[in-house]
Motif scaffolding. Structure first.
Motif, mmCIF file in Angstrom:
data_model
loop_
_atom_site.group_PDB
_atom_site.id
_atom_site.type_symbol
_atom_site.label_atom_id
_atom_site.label_comp_id
_atom_site.label_asym_id
_atom_site.label_seq_id
_atom_site.Cartn_x
_atom_site.Cartn_y
_atom_site.Cartn_z
ATOM 1 N N ALA A 1 81.054 33.651 62.288
ATOM 2 C CA ALA A 1 79.613 33.407 62.123
ATOM 3 C C ALA A 1 79.320 32.428 60.995
ATOM 4 N N ARG A 2 80.363 31.938 60.310
ATOM 5 C CA ARG A 2 80.132 31.125 59.114
ATOM 6 C C ARG A 2 79.433 29.806 59.420
ATOM 7 N N SER A 3 79.851 29.128 60.484
ATOM 8 C CA SER A 3 79.216 27.849 60.802
ATOM 9 C C SER A 3 77.757 28.051 61.193
ATOM 10 N N LYS A 4 77.471 29.151 61.880
ATOM 11 C CA LYS A 4 76.082 29.455 62.247
ATOM 12 C C LYS A 4 75.264 29.774 60.996
ATOM 13 N N LEU A 5 75.879 30.468 60.053
ATOM 14 C CA LEU A 5 75.210 30.791 58.791
ATOM 15 C C LEU A 5 74.901 29.515 58.013
ATOM 16 N N PHE A 6 75.875 28.607 57.962
ATOM 17 C CA PHE A 6 75.657 27.333 57.262
ATOM 18 C C PHE A 6 74.540 26.536 57.918
ATOM 19 N N SER A 7 74.449 26.617 59.238
ATOM 20 C CA SER A 7 73.390 25.917 59.957
ATOM 21 C C SER A 7 72.014 26.455 59.557
ATOM 22 N N LYS A 8 71.918 27.766 59.390
ATOM 23 C CA LYS A 8 70.658 28.381 58.974
ATOM 24 C C LYS A 8 70.308 27.965 57.549
ATOM 25 N N PHE A 9 71.311 27.925 56.678
ATOM 26 C CA PHE A 9 71.063 27.483 55.302
ATOM 27 C C PHE A 9 70.609 26.027 55.279
ATOM 28 N N SER A 10 71.261 25.188 56.072
ATOM 29 C CA SER A 10 70.906 23.762 56.122
ATOM 30 C C SER A 10 69.452 23.582 56.539
ATOM 31 N N LYS A 11 69.041 24.358 57.525
ATOM 32 C CA LYS A 11 67.665 24.264 58.010
ATOM 33 C C LYS A 11 66.681 24.657 56.905
ATOM 34 N N ILE B 1 69.354 26.619 47.799
ATOM 35 C CA ILE B 1 70.654 26.068 47.406
ATOM 36 C C ILE B 1 71.516 27.139 46.749
ATOM 37 N N LYS B 2 70.901 27.940 45.903
ATOM 38 C CA LYS B 2 71.630 29.002 45.206
ATOM 39 C C LYS B 2 72.235 29.994 46.193
ATOM 40 N N GLU B 3 71.446 30.373 47.209
ATOM 41 C CA GLU B 3 71.933 31.328 48.196
ATOM 42 C C GLU B 3 73.033 30.699 49.056
ATOM 43 N N ALA B 4 72.868 29.427 49.397
ATOM 44 C CA ALA B 4 73.892 28.735 50.187
ATOM 45 C C ALA B 4 75.215 28.672 49.412
ATOM 46 N N LYS B 5 75.128 28.365 48.138
ATOM 47 C CA LYS B 5 76.337 28.300 47.303
ATOM 48 C C LYS B 5 77.002 29.673 47.189
ATOM 49 N N SER B 6 76.190 30.728 47.148
ATOM 50 C CA SER B 6 76.752 32.079 47.020
ATOM 51 C C SER B 6 77.575 32.457 48.249
ATOM 52 N N GLN B 7 77.299 31.779 49.380
ATOM 53 C CA GLN B 7 78.056 32.022 50.610
ATOM 54 C C GLN B 7 79.102 30.927 50.843
ATOM 55 N N SER B 8 79.420 30.205 49.769
ATOM 56 C CA SER B 8 80.479 29.181 49.790
ATOM 57 C C SER B 8 80.195 28.010 50.715
ATOM 58 N N MET B 9 78.933 27.666 50.875
ATOM 59 C CA MET B 9 78.589 26.488 51.678
ATOM 60 C C MET B 9 78.996 25.243 50.894
ATOM 61 N N PRO B 10 79.734 24.325 51.511
ATOM 62 C CA PRO B 10 80.218 23.128 50.808
ATOM 63 C C PRO B 10 79.086 22.280 50.232
ATOM 64 N N LYS B 11 79.358 21.671 49.090
ATOM 65 C CA LYS B 11 78.373 20.830 48.404
ATOM 66 C C LYS B 11 77.909 19.681 49.301
ATOM 67 N N ASP B 12 78.835 19.119 50.073
ATOM 68 C CA ASP B 12 78.482 18.002 50.963
ATOM 69 C C ASP B 12 77.431 18.426 51.989
ATOM 70 N N ASN B 13 77.567 19.632 52.506
ATOM 71 C CA ASN B 13 76.595 20.143 53.491
ATOM 72 C C ASN B 13 75.212 20.275 52.868
ATOM 73 N N ILE B 14 75.187 20.756 51.631
ATOM 74 C CA ILE B 14 73.918 20.936 50.930
ATOM 75 C C ILE B 14 73.249 19.586 50.688
ATOM 76 N N GLU B 15 74.021 18.621 50.208
ATOM 77 C CA GLU B 15 73.470 17.296 49.926
ATOM 78 C C GLU B 15 72.993 16.614 51.217
ATOM 79 N N ARG B 16 73.729 16.821 52.300
ATOM 80 C CA ARG B 16 73.348 16.238 53.585
ATOM 81 C C ARG B 16 72.014 16.811 54.065
ATOM 82 N N ALA B 17 71.818 18.100 53.854
ATOM 83 C CA ALA B 17 70.573 18.749 54.284
ATOM 84 C C ALA B 17 69.378 18.219 53.500
#
Length: 246
Positions: free
Chosen positions: A20-30, A53-69
């Motif tokens: 479910a991690r990729s789906k979770l990252f997708s929700k964070f990106s949105k 951003i803080k919550e995304a980082k707590s779930q180990s979402m890559p920095k690149d994904n955050i910056e892209r969003a």
């Protein structure tokens, strides 16, 4: 402030694994994109974005994904998402709140209604169960952050409202409008939190047996699998014996 009280498993995102991690990252990106688009793209000037951003980082979402969003929001090509909350009842009469972000209101409403119906639930009108929850800030620390007294003191000084400490860790509650200030103050004392987010905290909970929990988990899993759904909250609790059998 309350001292120790049993932690009810309110949000069933924890425990779902890498599938479910990729789906979770997708929700964070949105959420990050929407927060950046609605406010300032600088998290220091945008509390909602900073929290996302803080919550995304707590779930180990890559920095690149955050910056892209964030760049997607500032680039002008971000989809126009609408935030819609759905409320209803699940198996066993458990109250359920579903938060969504969608670019197609009709599709999302149809999918959510269908998922409730197929899994023993019943979608209600907006407000049908919302009054049974409080919108609050939830800040989670591991047990290693300190003993109950130390965390309680830090929480009081930070302006929090309540603390629940157990062998699993510490859950700190605060008013939703204070979550950024409280979490920042706590970081100075306790370090980085495991999780910081806004949640729907139930005023009361409904206890379920194993059969009830299995049915409810099936509904929650089906809802969370929908790409438009950001979070699902339900006011259930279960005994340790039932949770172990799950």
């Amino acid at each position: 402030m309350a001292g120790h009280s049993k932690w009810a498993n309110i949000q069933h995102r924890k425990g779902r694994q890498d599938a479910a991690r990729s789906k979770l990252f997708s929700k964070f990106s949105k959420e990050i994109t929407v927060a950046a688009k609605m406010g300032d793209p600088d998290p220091d000037k945008n509390p909602r974005l900073r929290l996302a951003i803080k919550e995304a980082k707590s779930q180990s979402m890559p920095k690149d994904n955050i910056e892209r969003a964030i760049k997607k929001a500032t680039g002008g090509d971000a989809d126009a998402y609408e935030e819609i909350r759905y409320e209803g009842y699940g198996p066993g009469g458990v109250a359920v709140i579903v938060e969504t972000m969608t670019d197609n209101r009709n599709r999302t409403a149809s999918n959510v209604r269908s998922t409730f119906a197929k899994n023993g639930g019943n979608l209600g009108e907006t407000g049908s169960v919302g009054f049974m929850f409080d919108r609050v800030g939830q800040i989670v620390y591991p047990a290693s952050a300190g003993d109950a007294d130390a965390v309680m003191e830090a929480a009081i000084n930070a302006g929090a409202d309540d603390v629940e400490s157990s062998e699993d860790g510490h859950v700190i509650w605060c008013a939703f409008e204070d979550v950024n200030e409280v979490s920042t103050a706590l970081e100075a004392t306790l370090g980085e939190s495991e999780s910081t987010k806004l949640v729907w905290k139930p005023q009361t909970t409904t206890e379920l047996d194993l059969d009830g929990m299995q049915k409810l988990m099936k509904l929650i899993d089906a809802l969370e699998d929908d790409d438009d759904v950001q979070s699902v909250t339900a006011n259930f609790e279960a005994s340790d014996a039932v949770m172990e059998q799950l």
